[in-house]
Design an enzyme around this catalytic site. Structure first.
Site, short mmCIF file in Angstrom:
data_model
loop_
_atom_site.label_atom_id
_atom_site.label_comp_id
_atom_site.label_asym_id
_atom_site.label_seq_id
_atom_site.Cartn_x
_atom_site.Cartn_y
_atom_site.Cartn_z
N ASP A 63 19.05 10.67 -9.86
CA ASP A 63 19.93 11.82 -9.62
C ASP A 63 21.19 11.44 -8.83
O ASP A 63 22.15 12.21 -8.79
CB ASP A 63 19.17 12.92 -8.86
CG ASP A 63 18.10 13.56 -9.74
OD1 ASP A 63 18.18 13.45 -10.97
OD2 ASP A 63 17.16 14.16 -9.18
N SER A 95 9.21 9.26 -16.01
CA SER A 95 9.67 10.61 -15.70
C SER A 95 8.66 11.29 -14.80
O SER A 95 7.49 11.47 -15.17
CB SER A 95 9.84 11.42 -16.99
OG SER A 95 9.86 12.80 -16.68
C1 S3P Z 1 12.44 15.59 -10.73
C2 S3P Z 1 12.38 14.48 -11.52
C3 S3P Z 1 13.54 13.81 -12.12
C4 S3P Z 1 14.85 14.29 -11.50
C5 S3P Z 1 14.87 15.78 -11.31
C6 S3P Z 1 13.73 16.23 -10.42
C7 S3P Z 1 11.21 16.14 -10.16
O1 S3P Z 1 13.57 14.07 -13.51
O2 S3P Z 1 15.95 13.89 -12.29
O3 S3P Z 1 16.10 16.17 -10.72
O4 S3P Z 1 11.27 16.96 -9.23
O5 S3P Z 1 10.13 15.76 -10.63
P1 S3P Z 1 12.75 13.13 -14.53
O6 S3P Z 1 11.39 13.04 -14.01
O7 S3P Z 1 12.78 13.80 -15.85
O8 S3P Z 1 13.49 11.82 -14.54
#
Ligand code: S3P
Length: 432
Positions: free
Chosen positions: A310, A166
């Protein structure tokens, strides 16, 4: 919204909106750096405006002349307690990254709230590492949902093995590490987007990143910078798919960000036999050209998942137009996005006759199916207050017989792409 038209082909050129992840971070990095940061091509969509409002509430002077945003950063130490709770709106990126910063503010206790959708999403994933560093993050129930209270303190450096890849959790820890003595590091099995690591280095700090292992040695002093935000491949994704599945289409997309931690969709389209050309402008951006194509099934799993997380809703739509069975696995994270995107995608596309099996961590999409409502009368497609489900529905609707579907809840699209329907109008050669 009644979508009266379907499409006889999407043709033309679009410049996609600015990258959401980089826009959020440009405000945050400008705020914790020293001196002036200017941001050109900032994404003026609801999510990023939530971040901007939160940092103003934390005492950062941020000017916006409509073109350029100027952030007058004075370092972590000048962030002040807000009078009201910080409102992250719909934005997981805002609450999770900002919590990493708040955790380092010694003696400060800050409440963070959000909208109904964000208030269902788990914050336990940031509580665990930030509490290992010494902060306190309290929230509601077992999942630690909003409202949360982050109590900052003098943190200690940790090494953290992330249970799920994440970028939001990784970034919260690295941001906290920037203001913490010693080496703070994180490790993830599959590599998630690396904008935080890149921006630490761009702002004059130092972040090492090797094979899923990222580390900072704090405390670090960052300096303000000038940033021009590239276009968002996650927004381009809707036009990439639309161009591939609407017969007669050819779309040229300008200024698309091609950071390699984000380009999984390009690899998938190539694996499915789609006609896509990526012509780099420089290291950061490219022009992408897509044409209507015959597509084959593919398997999407493992390390590619964070590189297209996404985009999976619209990739599922793409797979309904490919021959054979497309498998999406290892994408359990979709269940904790703005809505449960596995159930939402399957429910909405089945209304149009798609054949999709839900699995615990993904979907099996049986193609190719002609998309048209299975029920009599006008079929309503809904967003579940999720911008990406709303845009997936709108692209799917282009394949459906005129007048047979109605889109509802499409205001959610303003979260990341306020000009989505203008852009659609600009390239849609409608039948009626
Ligand atoms: C993001 C990380 C992702 C993504 C989100 C934006 C970011 O989430 O789904 O739309 O800007 O760091 P996760 O890191 O929880 O997967």
């Amino acid at each position: 919204m009644k979508l009266k038209i379907n499409s006889s082909g999407l043709r033309g050129e679009l410049t996609v909106p600015a990258d959401k992840s980089i826009s959020h971070r440009s405000i945050m990095f400008g705020s914790i750096a020293h001196g002036k940061t200017t941001i050109k091509n900032f994404l003026r969509a609801e999510d990023c405006l939530s971040t901007l409002a939160c940092f103003r509430q934390l005492g950062v002077e941020i000017e916006d002349d409509g073109e350029v945003i100027t952030v007058h950063g004075q370092g972590f130490e000048h962030l002040v307690p807000p009078f009201e709770p910080l409102d992250a709106g719909n934005s997981g990126t805002t609450v999770r990254l900002m919590s990493g910063i708040l955790a380092t503010l010694d003696g400060l206790s800050t409440d963070v709230i959000g909208d109904a959708s964000l208030s269902k999403r788990p914050m336990l994933r940031i509580k665990t590492p930030l509490e290992l560093m010494g902060a306190s993050v309290s929230g509601q129930g077992e999942k630690i949902t909003l409202p949360i209270t982050v109590k900052g303190t003098k943190l200690k450096a940790i090494h953290y093995d992330m249970p799920v890849a994440s970028a939001q959790v990784k970034s919260a820890i690295l941001l906290a590490g920037l203001n913490t003595p010693g080496e703070t590091s994180v490790r993830e099995d599959a590599i998630s987007r690396n904008h935080t690591e890149e921006m630490i280095n761009y702002f004059g700090g130092h972040c090492e990143s090797v094979k899923g292992h990222s580390s900072v040695i704090g405390p670090q002093r960052l300096e303000g910078r000038d940033i021009t935000v590239p276009g968002d491949i996650s927004s381009a994704a809707f036009w990439i798919v639309a161009g591939l599945i609407v017969p007669g289409s050819e779309i040229i997309l300008r200024n698309v960000g091609i950071n390699e931690t984000r380009t999984g969709i390009i690899d998938v389209v190539k694996a499915m036999g789609g006609d896509i050309k990526v012509i780099p402008d420089n290291e950061l951006t490219a022009t992408i050209v897509v044409r209507y194509s015959d597509l084959n099934e593919t398997v999407i799993e493992g390390e590619i998942i964070p590189r297209l997380i996404d985009e999976l809703p619209v990739i599922a739509l793409l797979a309904t137009q490919a021959k054979g069975d497309t498998m999406i696995r290892d994408a359990h994270e979709l269940r904790v996005k703005e809505t449960d995107r596995i159930t939402a995608v399957a429910t909405e596309l089945r209304k149009l006759g798609a054949s999709i099996d839900e699995t615990e961590d993904g979907m099996i999409i049986h193609g190719k199916t002609r998309l048209n409502p299975v029920a009599d009368g006008v079929t309503e497609l809904t967003t579940y207050h999720d911008h990406r489900i709303g845009m997936m529905n709108a692209i799917a609707a282009l394949l459906v017989d005129s007048g047979k579907v109605e889109l509802t809840g499409e205001a959610a699209i303003n979260i990341s792409y306020p000009t989505f329907f203008d852009d659609l109008d600009a390239i849609n050669h409608s039948i009626i």
